[in-house]
Motif scaffolding. Structure first.
Motif, short mmCIF file in Angstrom:
data_model
loop_
_atom_site.label_atom_id
_atom_site.label_comp_id
_atom_site.label_asym_id
_atom_site.label_seq_id
_atom_site.Cartn_x
_atom_site.Cartn_y
_atom_site.Cartn_z
N ARG A 20 0.88 -1.23 -0.02
CA ARG A 20 0.02 -0.02 0.00
C ARG A 20 0.90 1.19 -0.04
NH1 ARG A 20 -3.69 0.23 5.52
NH2 ARG A 20 -3.08 2.74 5.52
N THR A 63 -6.94 7.07 -9.07
CA THR A 63 -7.31 6.60 -7.84
C THR A 63 -6.39 5.65 -7.35
OG1 THR A 63 -8.94 6.69 -5.94
CG2 THR A 63 -9.14 4.94 -7.75
N ILE A 82 -6.18 1.99 -4.82
CA ILE A 82 -6.92 1.25 -4.07
C ILE A 82 -6.02 0.14 -3.35
CG2 ILE A 82 -9.15 1.53 -5.19
CD1 ILE A 82 -8.72 -1.46 -6.36
N GLN A 142 -13.73 -0.25 1.93
CA GLN A 142 -13.60 -0.15 0.47
C GLN A 142 -14.62 0.98 -0.02
OE1 GLN A 142 -14.79 -4.04 -0.84
NE2 GLN A 142 -16.95 -3.17 -1.49
N GLN A 190 -12.97 4.19 -1.89
CA GLN A 190 -12.27 3.58 -3.03
C GLN A 190 -13.45 3.27 -4.39
OE1 GLN A 190 -9.75 0.24 -1.86
NE2 GLN A 190 -8.57 1.37 -0.60
N ALA A 234 -3.42 0.08 -7.85
CA ALA A 234 -3.78 -1.00 -6.89
C ALA A 234 -2.77 -2.07 -6.32
CB ALA A 234 -4.87 -1.73 -7.55
N ARG A 283 -6.82 -6.43 -3.15
CA ARG A 283 -8.06 -5.39 -3.25
C ARG A 283 -8.59 -5.27 -4.63
NH1 ARG A 283 -10.55 -1.81 0.23
NH2 ARG A 283 -10.23 -3.31 1.75
#
Ligand code: AMP
Length: 436
Positions: free
Chosen positions: A83, A105, A107, A113, A116, A129, A133
């Motif tokens: 992350r 974006t 995620i 969630q 997101q 990402a 996820r």
């Protein structure tokens, strides 16, 4: 080589200028033209080489060139193992793409969630990402990957180490076969080689050796001092230390003038350059500084842009800058072309939050140099300083305290601020840490 030579579009050039990037790094120079030519890439490069911009810039450019009608689709998917890395990539895309009108974006798992999903529903061009996820949301039919044109697999070897390679294999069939793929990996284990064979088409191989980052090349030290004592500290440092050419940064033009005036009055000739000075006067001052006739030059960030001086031995941040990037940019003015440079920063009570930001950005703590008569203990130091036998600790709000600890004010600093490559001491500063 400049970013203009790489044929980047104006909105990207503008953002790069705002970021303070002057020239592309080797991986950027080598990758950007091929990515813009729609080639697949295998990049053997580590974090710290500028690889994020190496893929983010051409992706932004390629996507900007397409006129979008109706809803936005995810046209680029960037997979990252953690992350933290995903967030960092998102921040870079935000910075480089801010004038392009493209949306992105990020995620990742471990958090609810909802926000997101909302961001994806509003429409994004680029999705960053982590694999878990992404699969989750795809399984819930909350996102579609059937319009992806550019797929990036970042830090593929770490994906493998962290056990995400199966997730990656499950994601590949969800994106179109007709696509451009960019794969980055610092090492090349057999599983990654095999994966490369499957997902890359006739890739260009690009390899760069990790270069020492500015922060590693330049020795850094932090001086804690009250705002009122900064000018005295500067005078002290310029008198006591062996400094032959120094660029001193102040926050304001007014501050630059004041510092220059006072130093000159106290016997250290100094000149200030900033936007209020005439072009002639600036050229003359710069000429004197470059020819070493002038030892001390005071500048604001904007005025310092055009200063390109080799063998600048020191940079002093009289005031800390407004952003961590500016800090890196400032200290990068010393230690050029493999030279050893030193960057000293004065941190008063007003600068403490900025110092935390800078250290977070550097992912390291700047060694604190205490052996000067104006040293004070700043608030919120965390973790707490270990017990000390000496006693040279003052405190903000209580004014100057003596430079005790048995240190003579005339003593020369020793090993305080050599680049990390030169001295292991600099890794662990003497007591305080501002990381949170
Ligand atoms: P990365 O390898 O992508 O993690 O980048 C490492 C650091 O270098 C980041 O802090 C970037 O902001 C910075 N950076 C990337 N490209 C450049 C450049 N051309 N000039 C100056 N800094 C850069």
């Amino acid at each position: 080589m400049t970013f203009e030579n790489l044929d980047l579009i104006a909105p990207l050039l503008k953002a790069l200028k705002e970021e303070g990037y002057e020239n592309p790094t080797p991986i950027q120079e080598k990758s950007i033209p091929h990515i813009l030519a729609n080639r697949d890439i295998f990049g053997a490069a580590q974090t710290g080489t500028g690889k994020t911009a190496a893929f983010a810039l051409p992706i932004l450019q390629l996507l900007s060139a397409q006129v979008q009608q109706g809803n936005r689709n995810i046209r680029s998917l960037i997979l990252a193992p953690t992350r933290e890395l995903a967030i960092q990539i998102g921040e870079s895309i935000q910075a480089y793409g801010k004038h392009t009108g493209l949306r992105h974006t990020v995620i990742f798992g471990g958090v609810p969630q909802r926000s997101q999903v909302e961001a994806i529903r509003r429409g994004v061009d680029i999705l960053v990402a982590t694999p878990g996820r992404l699969i989750d949301l795809h399984n819930q039919r909350l996102l579609k990957l059937d319009r992806v044109q550019i797929f990036v697999l970042d830090e593929a070897d770490r994906m493998l180490d962290m056990g995400f390679i199966h997730d990656v294999r499950r994601i590949i069939p969800l994106i179109p076969i007709q696509r451009q793929t960019l794969l980055f990996s610092a090492t090349l284990p057999s599983e990654i080689k095999e994966l490369m064979g499957k997902i890359l088409k006739n890739p260009i191989h690009i390899e760069v050796t990790p270069v020492a980052s500015t922060a590693e090349r330049v020795g850094q030290s932090m001086y804690f001092v009250t705002r009122d004592q900064k000018r005295n500290l500067l005078h002290h440092v310029l008198t006591e230390q062996d400094i032959n050419s120094v660029l001193v940064f102040t926050r304001t033009k007014h501050g630059a003038d004041k510092v220059a005036r006072e130093l000159t009055k106290r016997g250290i000739p100094a000149e200030a350059i900033h936007g209020n000075k005439s072009q002639n006067s600036r050229q003359r001052t710069l000429g004197d500084f470059k020819s070493k006739k002038l030892r001390v030059l005071i500048a604001t960030d904007i005025a310092s842009r055009g200063i390109d001086v080799d063998q600048l031995s020191h940079v002093i941040n009289f005031d800390l800058p407004d952003t961590p990037e500016t800090y890196i940019h400032r200290i990068g003015r010393t230690g050029r072309a493999g030279a050893e440079g030193l960057a000293l920063s004065f941190c008063s009570e007003d600068d403490v939050d900025m110092l935390k930001d800078i250290q977070r950005h550097l992912k390291s703590t700047i060694p604190v140099f205490k052996d000067h008569p104006f040293h004070i203990t700043p608030p919120n130091s965390s973790p707490p300083a270990p017990p000390k036998t000496g006693g040279n600790r003052g405190s903000f709000g209580r004014g100057r305290q003596g430079g005790g600890g048995g240190n003579s004010p005339r003593s020369k600093p020793q090993g305080q601020n050599r680049p990390a490559s030169q001295s292991r001491d600099t890794k662990r500063p003497s007591g305080q840490s501002f990381r949170d």
